[in-house]
Design a protein around this motif. Structure first.
Motif, PDB file in Angstrom:
ATOM      1  N   GLU A 228       0.968  -1.074   0.041  1.00 57.33           N
ATOM      2  CA  GLU A 228      -0.024   0.110  -0.129  1.00 57.33           C
ATOM      3  C   GLU A 228       0.717   1.280   0.081  1.00 57.33           C
ATOM      4  O   GLU A 228       1.893   1.210   0.599  1.00 57.33           O
ATOM      5  CB  GLU A 228      -0.878   0.049   1.277  1.00 57.33           C
ATOM      6  CG  GLU A 228      -2.023  -1.001   1.296  1.00 57.33           C
ATOM      7  CD  GLU A 228      -2.702  -1.002   2.635  1.00 57.33           C
ATOM      8  OE1 GLU A 228      -3.981  -0.815   2.470  1.00 57.33           O
ATOM      9  OE2 GLU A 228      -2.403  -0.951   3.400  1.00 57.33           O
ATOM     10  N   HIS A 315      -6.261  -1.054  -6.004  1.00 54.03           N
ATOM     11  CA  HIS A 315      -7.281  -0.455  -5.251  1.00 54.03           C
ATOM     12  C   HIS A 315      -7.163   0.850  -4.736  1.00 54.03           C
ATOM     13  O   HIS A 315      -5.954   1.246  -4.786  1.00 54.03           O
ATOM     14  CB  HIS A 315      -7.366  -1.286  -3.938  1.00 54.03           C
ATOM     15  CG  HIS A 315      -7.880  -2.751  -4.064  1.00 54.03           C
ATOM     16  ND1 HIS A 315      -8.188  -3.374  -3.238  1.00 54.03           N
ATOM     17  CD2 HIS A 315      -8.254  -3.387  -5.204  1.00 54.03           C
ATOM     18  CE1 HIS A 315      -8.864  -4.597  -3.295  1.00 54.03           C
ATOM     19  NE2 HIS A 315      -8.665  -4.544  -4.657  1.00 54.03           N
ATOM     20  N   ASN A 317      -8.514   3.398  -1.812  1.00 57.56           N
ATOM     21  CA  ASN A 317      -9.031   3.232  -0.490  1.00 57.56           C
ATOM     22  C   ASN A 317     -10.154   1.961  -0.528  1.00 57.56           C
ATOM     23  O   ASN A 317     -11.099   2.316  -0.116  1.00 57.56           O
ATOM     24  CB  ASN A 317     -10.013   4.653  -0.371  1.00 57.56           C
ATOM     25  CG  ASN A 317      -9.055   5.866  -0.498  1.00 57.56           C
ATOM     26  OD1 ASN A 317      -7.704   5.734   0.212  1.00 57.56           O
ATOM     27  ND2 ASN A 317      -9.819   7.050  -0.915  1.00 57.56           N
ATOM     28  N   SER A 318      -9.288   0.889  -0.968  1.00 57.37           N
ATOM     29  CA  SER A 318      -9.875  -0.530  -0.592  1.00 57.37           C
ATOM     30  C   SER A 318     -10.804  -0.846  -1.896  1.00 57.37           C
ATOM     31  O   SER A 318     -11.468  -1.792  -1.795  1.00 57.37           O
ATOM     32  CB  SER A 318     -10.722  -0.640   0.728  1.00 57.37           C
ATOM     33  OG  SER A 318     -12.039  -0.217   0.743  1.00 57.37           O
ATOM     34  N   TRP A 359      -3.697  -0.424   6.226  1.00 55.89           N
ATOM     35  CA  TRP A 359      -4.472   0.588   6.208  1.00 55.89           C
ATOM     36  C   TRP A 359      -6.031   0.036   5.711  1.00 55.89           C
ATOM     37  O   TRP A 359      -7.030   0.618   6.302  1.00 55.89           O
ATOM     38  CB  TRP A 359      -4.125   1.563   5.225  1.00 55.89           C
ATOM     39  CG  TRP A 359      -2.727   2.571   5.993  1.00 55.89           C
ATOM     40  CD1 TRP A 359      -2.755   2.851   7.169  1.00 55.89           C
ATOM     41  CD2 TRP A 359      -1.774   2.859   5.146  1.00 55.89           C
ATOM     42  NE1 TRP A 359      -1.486   3.639   7.034  1.00 55.89           N
ATOM     43  CE2 TRP A 359      -0.804   3.528   6.182  1.00 55.89           C
ATOM     44  CE3 TRP A 359      -1.175   2.873   3.898  1.00 55.89           C
ATOM     45  CZ2 TRP A 359       0.220   4.043   5.883  1.00 55.89           C
ATOM     46  CZ3 TRP A 359      -0.035   3.332   3.580  1.00 55.89           C
ATOM     47  CH2 TRP A 359       0.796   3.837   4.556  1.00 55.89           C
ATOM     48  N   TYR A 360      -6.074  -0.821   4.638  1.00 55.68           N
ATOM     49  CA  TYR A 360      -7.225  -1.386   4.306  1.00 55.68           C
ATOM     50  C   TYR A 360      -6.953  -2.688   4.009  1.00 55.68           C
ATOM     51  O   TYR A 360      -5.945  -3.229   3.574  1.00 55.68           O
ATOM     52  CB  TYR A 360      -7.808  -0.586   2.818  1.00 55.68           C
ATOM     53  CG  TYR A 360      -8.196   0.737   2.878  1.00 55.68           C
ATOM     54  CD1 TYR A 360      -9.425   0.912   3.556  1.00 55.68           C
ATOM     55  CD2 TYR A 360      -7.541   1.847   2.480  1.00 55.68           C
ATOM     56  CE1 TYR A 360     -10.141   2.267   3.815  1.00 55.68           C
ATOM     57  CE2 TYR A 360      -7.953   3.039   2.831  1.00 55.68           C
ATOM     58  CZ  TYR A 360      -9.291   3.410   3.287  1.00 55.68           C
ATOM     59  OH  TYR A 360      -9.799   4.595   3.397  1.00 55.68           O
TER      60      TYR A 360
END
Length: 533
Positions: A228, A315, A317-318, A359-360
């Motif tokens: 990420e 991705h 933010n997921s 984070w996600y």
């Protein structure tokens, strides 16, 4: 005052002259000589260049084999890579832009007086022709990179002798298993944070057009892996009349193979999600995803199949953005894919702590790169040592063939992984924005800072500039104390040089001001007088 005359002075006389100049008079005789010589150079007449006599055969020949010492403390090795340039002695050369003159009655330097202490001269013939280039002559030529390079080179006449740099990277304890941003797999103008998980362009405030890239220390060739990247913040830029320069920032994240360009997405085996809402590979862009803002997080994922095919997707933010690239088994052929970021006017952070939650959450079945067992990660680079590194300094007039020689040398010795430090290389890092003249000026100024940064970072370098002034060569080579230092002089005949210069003007549409050319030719004029050519 000539260097030979300064060496004849006694210690008391040296100290007396240094005191008169307001300089430090302490130290051994060698230090006093060096200090007085530097002071005399900063305020005296034009620089001279040591002449290396050699001749180039009329037909293409193989370069002569050169045996050179391998010790890290060895003196600079000078190679003469072409024939002596013919000079019309009936002309006197003056550069009004720099207020320096070469008068017909100027005394020549005594042979060898401007050679660096202990330097070794090795003459090497260099054959072959430049690659053919073409293109219409631009109606409005710019000043050209040689003009701005020469302006920067003159600054060294007033520079003090540099202190040998500390090897910052070697001072740190290097953990071969720790995943981090690679200090040896980055642009020199990319600054890695102290924790190895964040970074940003080093000169964002002064050179806002530069894209700066960095890989991680480890990559993969199998499994289902991801990492990420967070767009930490946009960096403020200097005031500019060019709106594109004032407001521009950019981020690319993705994967590349270890020997590809650090400009992520610009090579064939380099795959990126661009924050402007595109995917990029091989310099080609396609619409993909959506633009990024501060705080957005990109998830980069690679899925290797058992037959060697690879699927890459991203991705934001997921949120899954769809498959970006599919690589058939014949594309990578077992090569390692390494995580890679490229940014302009923004700072980035990667989540590289194996114990910190993501984070996600990643897609089911995918493992963060840092959570993989050490045996499943592949080390992309190793930390070099200064004693094993070398710097090659090119010397020659604009258009003489220095860049061609350097690029050929890099292809002949790919295992050395040379970094080419030159204006053209920096221009390629300015993917868009700004007028060419402005970009040339920024690139030339930035190169001065990059050479200092290179001297503090172990590696193999080629300095691709004119480097015709003695003060510039001396200053730069002193920075690389502990490196194996070599100098390659490319000096074609007058007719061949004019042909190459004309060829360069046709291809690049650049014009080198007459005053700068006359100044550079004046160096050759003095050399020919000195050697009686």
């Amino acid at each position: 005052m000539k260097l030979a005359d300064i060496k004849k002075l006694k210690v008391g006389e040296l100290r007396s002259k240094l005191t008169e100049l307001g300089l430090d008079s302490r130290g051994l005789k060698a230090e006093l000589v060096d200090r007085l010589w530097s002071a005399s150079q900063s305020g005296q007449s034009p620089e001279h260049v040591e002449l290396l006599e050699d001749s180039l055969p009329s037909g293409p020949t193989e370069p002569a084999e050169v045996q050179v010492p391998t010790e890290s403390s060895s003196p600079p090795v000078v190679e003469c890579a072409a024939a002596l340039c013919e000079v019309d002695r009936s002309r006197a050369y003056t550069d009004t832009a720099t207020q320096t003159e070469l008068e017909p009655g100027s005394p020549a330097v005594s042979p060898g007086s401007e050679r660096l202490p202990g330097s070794e001269t090795v003459c090497q013939a260099e054959g072959g022709q430049l690659e053919p280039t073409g293109g219409p002559l631009s109606e409005e030529m710019g000043r050209g990179r040689a003009f701005y390079e020469f302006k920067e080179e003159i600054r060294y006449k007033r520079s003090k002798s540099p202190q040998p740099p500390q090897d910052k990277e070697e001072e740190e304890e290097w953990d071969e298993d720790k995943v981090r941003l690679d200090p040896y797999g980055r642009h020199l103008h990319f600054e890695v944070g102290s924790d190895g998980s964040c970074g940003q362009p080093r000169y964002w405030d002064r050179f806002p057009l530069l894209w700066s890239g960095c890989r991680l220390t480890h990559g993969v060739r199998q499994g289902r892996v991801g990492f990420e990247v967070r767009l930490e913040r946009k960096l403020l830029t200097v005031e500019s009349e060019d709106q594109e320069v004032k407001d521009s920032y950019g981020l690319r994240a993705g994967w590349s193979v270890g020997n590809s360009s650090l400009l992520l997405g610009e090579d064939e085996l380099s795959y990126a999600y661009d924050g402007c809402g595109q995917k990029v590979s091989g310099g080609s862009t396609e619409e993909y995803g959506e633009p990024l803002s501060e705080g957005d997080i990109i998830g980069c994922y690679a899925s290797f199949s058992t037959d060697g095919a690879v699927e890459l997707f991203f991705h934001k933010n997921s949120r899954f953005l769809g498959r970006a690239f599919y690589l058939s088994p014949s594309v990578l052929r077992g090569r390692v894919l390494v995580p890679h970021v490229l940014c302009k006017n923004c700072s980035v952070r990667l989540l590289l702590d194996p114990v910190t939650p993501q984070w996600y959450p990643g897609p089911p079945g995918f493992t963060p790169l840092t959570a993989l067992p050490a045996g499943q990660r592949v080390r992309a680079t190793s930390a070099p040592f200064r004693a094993q590194c070398e710097v090659v300094m090119m010397v020659g007039l604009p258009g003489s063939g220095k860049s061609f020689w350097a690029q050929t040398h890099m292809k002949q010795y790919p295992e050395k992984k040379y970094r080419l430090l030159g204006t053209e290389d920096l221009l390629t890092c300015m993917l868009s924005g700004g007028q060419r003249d402005s970009r040339l000026q920024q690139a030339s100024q930035c190169l001065t800072d990059l050479i200092k940064a290179a001297a503090e970072t172990p590696g193999n370098y080629i300095l691709d500039q004119c480097n015709v002034l003695f003060s510039a060569r001396r200053h730069k080579l002193q920075l690389f104390a502990g490196f194996r230092r070599r100098v390659v002089v490319v000096f074609p005949s007058t007719d061949e040089w004019k042909r190459r210069l004309s060829q360069r003007r046709m291809s690049d549409g650049e014009h080198i001001p007459e005053t700068a050319l006359l100044k550079l030719q004046g160096v050759a004029y003095l050399l020919c007088i000195e050697k009686g050519v």
